[in-house]
Design an enzyme around this catalytic site. Structure first.
Site, PDB file in Angstrom:
ATOM      1  N   HIS A 102       4.480 -19.971 126.384  1.00 13.66           N
ATOM      2  CA  HIS A 102       3.959 -20.098 127.751  1.00 13.66           C
ATOM      3  C   HIS A 102       3.514 -21.524 128.106  1.00 13.66           C
ATOM      4  CE1 HIS A 102       4.419 -15.902 128.334  1.00 13.66           C
ATOM      5  NE2 HIS A 102       3.235 -15.466 127.972  1.00 13.66           N
ATOM      6  N   HIS A 171       2.398 -14.227 135.639  1.00 16.75           N
ATOM      7  CA  HIS A 171       1.885 -13.289 134.635  1.00 16.75           C
ATOM      8  C   HIS A 171       0.925 -12.280 135.261  1.00 16.75           C
ATOM      9  CE1 HIS A 171       1.192 -11.990 130.596  1.00 16.75           C
ATOM     10  NE2 HIS A 171       1.911 -12.977 130.108  1.00 16.75           N
ATOM     11  N   GLU A 299       7.478  -9.672 134.039  1.00 18.07           N
ATOM     12  CA  GLU A 299       7.618 -11.128 134.173  1.00 18.07           C
ATOM     13  C   GLU A 299       9.102 -11.468 134.279  1.00 18.07           C
ATOM     14  OE1 GLU A 299       5.664 -12.845 130.663  1.00 18.07           O
ATOM     15  OE2 GLU A 299       4.727 -10.896 130.491  1.00 18.07           O
TER      16      GLU A 299
HETATM   17  C1  GAL Z   1       3.242 -12.074 127.346  1.00 14.23           C
HETATM   18  C2  GAL Z   1       3.963 -12.085 126.046  1.00 14.23           C
HETATM   19  C3  GAL Z   1       3.048 -11.486 125.002  1.00 14.23           C
HETATM   20  C4  GAL Z   1       1.719 -12.217 124.966  1.00 14.23           C
HETATM   21  C5  GAL Z   1       1.126 -12.275 126.358  1.00 14.23           C
HETATM   22  C6  GAL Z   1      -0.132 -13.104 126.438  1.00 14.23           C
HETATM   23  O1  GAL Z   1       4.035 -12.652 128.331  1.00 14.23           O
HETATM   24  O2  GAL Z   1       5.163 -11.373 126.161  1.00 14.23           O
HETATM   25  O3  GAL Z   1       3.655 -11.500 123.735  1.00 14.23           O
HETATM   26  O4  GAL Z   1       1.910 -13.506 124.445  1.00 14.23           O
HETATM   27  O5  GAL Z   1       2.042 -12.832 127.247  1.00 14.23           O
HETATM   28  O6  GAL Z   1      -1.170 -12.528 125.748  1.00 14.23           O
END
Ligand code: GAL
Length: 334
Positions: A102, A171, A299
């Site tokens: 991310h 997110h 997402e």
């Molecule tokens: C999501 C991801 C998860 C985790 C989460 C944040 O997008 O798929 O594995 O990292 O974000 O806690």
């Protein structure tokens, strides 16, 4: 209509939040271009907030659930934080074990975007300098949020002065029963995908697999909780759903709550949808309490780690080219 009001002070600056209103109300904070609430009419016409969120700027910037924020430069994981572009190898920040997640240590979710009201849209702009978190190129990003009727649209625009990677997402954690309901297991979901990406133990995609006859088959509507605790290697690795679905159509998914009657349809021009069932939520999130599986995310994005898998559509933004992608969340009632 867009209204603004003072919200909080962050790093010595006053931060206003912006409410975009029509048949639904969407509240936006410039930190992380974060969506703080989406209030939609339930089947009795009463407005219900269906979005999990934080209450203060510092929490919004720091929470590791990325709650409501725009994520970038690249959403999801990049294996070992490494990739090759034009024969040059790059090393990104490794902020999730050995992987990049991310956008790195200080991703877009922690940045203060510059807000501008443009008619019925809110524009949020950010400059990401060359080398930030290891990414090449000075990148300019604009996120456009628009509310029209019961639809909430997110447009992402970007341009870079060097070839770079770009794979933004938003997110948002939904609970269509209402954000404080506590569980999403009874929310019903349908995803327009015949296949999904299996992952290794570090949640890096390995290969495409058919959803048919597996717990990943959401081709017909089913409650999230129906198969989530099945004995399945993929569900065990992720502690639930945390997988990218390979979309067949721009009508990517829909979801509804039989409790509130709220329905959500997701439209996108992206090829992938990370369906994440909040498996890492662990109770206290800032001042809010959100337990495991109390929100789900849809997402939209390129396939995770696609840059290291040449068969998949590449999240490469060429120097001087204009990036645009759009995802729409449309609400109705049963
Ligand atoms: C999501 C991801 C998860 C985790 C989460 C944040 O997008 O798929 O594995 O990292 O974000 O806690």
């Amino acid at each position: 209509m867009i209204t603004q009001q003072y919200f909080d002070t962050y790093e010595g600056k006053e931060i206003n939040v912006y409410q975009l209103s029509d048949k639904i109300d969407v509240l936006i904070c410039p930190i992380g271009a974060t969506v703080l609430s989406i209030r939609v009419p339930d089947r009795f016409g009463k407005k219900t907030d269906v979005l999990l969120s934080m209450t203060e700027c510092a929490e919004i910037a720091k929470n590791d659930a990325y709650m409501g924020s725009v994520v970038g430069r690249c959403a999801n994981r990049i294996s070992n934080g490494k990739f090759n572009l034009n024969g040059v190898s790059y090393q990104l920040t490794q902020n999730k074990g050995q992987n990049h997640l991310h956008g790195g240590n200080v991703g877009f979710n922690q940045k203060v975007f510059k807000p501008t009201i443009d008619g019925d849209s809110l524009l949020l702009e950010l400059d990401s300098p060359d080398g930030e978190e290891g990414y090449p190129g000075n990148l300019k990003i604009v996120v456009r949020y628009s509310v029209k009727g019961s639809s909430f649209a997110i447009d992402y625009y970007a341009a870079s002065d060097k070839d770079t990677l770009f794979n933004p997402t938003s997110h948002l954690y939904f609970n269509l029963n209402g954000e404080s309901d506590g569980s999403i297991l009874d929310n019903v979901v349908q995803i327009t995908a015949d296949s999904y990406l299996q992952v290794d133990e570090n949640l890096i995609p390995t290969e495409k697999a058919a959803v048919a006859n597996t717990p990943f088959d959401f081709s017909k509507p089913k409650p999230i909780g129906q198969d989530i605790d099945c004995q399945d290697v993929q569900l065990n690795i992720a502690g639930g759903y945390d997988h990218n679905f390979c979309l067949e159509d721009d009508h990517a998914a829909c979801a509804y709550s039989t409790k509130s009657g709220v329905c959500l349809d997701v439209f996108t021009d992206c090829c992938g949808l990370q369906f994440y069932t909040g498996n890492f939520l662990n109770g206290q999130q800032g001042k809010s309490v959100y337990d495991r599986r109390s929100g789900f995310c849809m997402e939209t994005q390129f396939f995770p780690n696609a840059i290291n898998n040449s068969e998949w559509k590449q999240p490469v933004l060429k120097a001087g080219e204009k990036f645009h992608s759009c995802t729409q969340y449309v609400f109705s009632t049963l």
